[in-house]
Design an enzyme around this catalytic site. Structure first.
Site, PDB file in Angstrom:
ATOM      1  N   GLN A   1      -4.603  -1.650   9.695  1.00 41.27           N
ATOM      2  CA  GLN A   1      -4.402  -2.986   9.139  1.00 41.27           C
ATOM      3  C   GLN A   1      -4.903  -4.053  10.117  1.00 41.27           C
ATOM      4  O   GLN A   1      -4.532  -4.051  11.300  1.00 41.27           O
ATOM      5  CB  GLN A   1      -2.916  -3.210   8.836  1.00 41.27           C
ATOM      6  CG  GLN A   1      -2.602  -4.548   8.188  1.00 41.27           C
ATOM      7  CD  GLN A   1      -3.219  -4.680   6.795  1.00 41.27           C
ATOM      8  OE1 GLN A   1      -3.168  -3.772   5.990  1.00 41.27           O
ATOM      9  NE2 GLN A   1      -3.791  -5.837   6.522  1.00 41.27           N
TER      10      GLN A   1
ATOM     11  N   ASP B   1     -11.135   2.436   3.982  1.00 42.76           N
ATOM     12  CA  ASP B   1     -11.303   0.977   3.900  1.00 42.76           C
ATOM     13  C   ASP B   1     -12.780   0.601   3.822  1.00 42.76           C
ATOM     14  O   ASP B   1     -13.125  -0.548   3.569  1.00 42.76           O
ATOM     15  CB  ASP B   1     -10.648   0.295   5.104  1.00 42.76           C
ATOM     16  CG  ASP B   1      -9.586  -0.713   4.697  1.00 42.76           C
ATOM     17  OD1 ASP B   1      -9.480  -1.032   3.494  1.00 42.76           O
ATOM     18  OD2 ASP B   1      -8.853  -1.195   5.578  1.00 42.76           O
TER      19      ASP B   1
ATOM     20  N   LYS C   1       0.828  -1.209   0.000  1.00 42.31           N
ATOM     21  CA  LYS C   1       0.000   0.000   0.000  1.00 42.31           C
ATOM     22  C   LYS C   1       0.859   1.254   0.000  1.00 42.31           C
ATOM     23  O   LYS C   1       0.581   2.216  -0.732  1.00 42.31           O
ATOM     24  CB  LYS C   1      -0.939  -0.032   1.205  1.00 42.31           C
ATOM     25  CG  LYS C   1      -2.029  -1.093   1.077  1.00 42.31           C
ATOM     26  CD  LYS C   1      -2.687  -1.422   2.394  1.00 42.31           C
ATOM     27  CE  LYS C   1      -3.687  -2.569   2.223  1.00 42.31           C
ATOM     28  NZ  LYS C   1      -4.243  -3.054   3.495  1.00 42.31           N
TER      29      LYS C   1
END
Length: 293
Positions: free
Chosen positions: A96, A119, A52
């Site tokens: 994450q 997200d 990412k």
């Protein structure tokens, strides 16, 4: 049978995103800024975060990577999220997963500013998605939509079976595939570990989205001729023939299922790169939304 190449598709979409970012900067606009929080040293998580951050650099985004040890307390992590919420230079926040057991994933996600929830996991984002309102879509389902769109695959009227009911992939996928949009307008069945007659249900599917987290779970005798198969699984299995002693496989028994399919995503280089594209498109959207205020 055609392979749905996530690597090639993501390269095409990233080129488009970079062109938008370059134009944004040239007009004096804000550089998109993604902040990623990681807790612990899970190798898979570290690889995802690295990919990412690398993609941010490729696209001209700013990025911040905050890495904490597993001894961080829940209160301390929430404080870090709130700092990013209050930082006007940060457009998108990603925590994450998975997190250590002593930290509530739901509480952390709920603490993220919905305007920075790139997200797409916040309840407000998920609620807007269910209602068909503009919002950040969960990155992996969004990536699947992008690859279907790239290959001009029209699922209108098809029977789509989603195997897996997580809030990250399975459940959002059922909403997105059934919505009145393109891709969409499919008739959707959601299955899971408690589903009876799973094989028979899968055999009725024109589209199978496998997101159950079990290596090679979808077998050839569960897939009808001409089906479209989207494999979301990323499972590490032992393989003494490789240098590392392991290799990645999906939730689909690819070698035996692929010959039956009209389209299928491989693992790796299928859905994975598309997830990152979804994340980057969401981060760019966050900047655009700021500009509209």
């Amino acid at each position: 049978m055609q392979i749905l190449d996530g690597t090639a598709t993501s390269a095409h979409i990233k080129k488009q995103i970079k062109q938008e970012v370059d134009a944004l900067k040239a007009s004096g606009g804000k550089t998109p800024h993604l902040a990623v929080i990681m807790v612990g040293d899970n190798p898979a998580s570290a690889a995802y975060v690295g990919a990412k951050v690398k993609t941010c650099n490729e696209l001209g985004f700013d990025s911040t990577h905050l890495h904490f040890g597993t001894t961080i307390t829940e209160a301390e992590l929430l404080a870090e999220v709130k700092k990013l919420n209050d930082d006007d230079s940060v457009d998108g926040i990603l925590v994450q997963l998975p997190l250590p057991d002593h930290i509530s994933t739901d509480l952390v996600i709920n603490t993220i500013d919905p305007g920075k929830d790139v997200d797409g996991f916040h309840p407000i984002s998920q609620g807007k998605m269910m209602l068909g309102q503009p919002t950040f879509l969960p990155a992996t389902p969004y990536g699947i939509l992008l690859i279907l769109e790239h290959y001009n695959i029209d699922v209108t009227g098809m029977h789509c079976v989603v195997v897996g009911r997580s809030n990250i992939v399975g459940t959002p996928m059922t909403i997105l595939m059934s919505r009145n949009a393109k891709p969409g307008n499919a008739t959707v069945t959601i299955c899971h570990s408690k589903t009876k007659n799973l094989k028979e249900i899968c055999l009725q599917a024109d589209v199978i989205v496998a997101a159950i987290g079990r290596p090679k779970f979808i077998k050839a005798d569960m897939v009808k001729q001409g089906a479209i198969v989207i494999d979301v699984g990323i499972n590490r299995i032992d393989d003494p023939t490789t240098k590392s002693g392991a290799r990645l496989v999906g939730d689909v028994d690819f070698d035996n299922v692929a010959p039956l399919c009209s389209y299928i995503t491989p693992v790796p280089k299928g859905v994975g790169p598309m997830t990152i594209c979804g994340l980057m498109k969401n981060t760019l959207l966050a900047v655009k939304q700021k500009n509209m205020k």
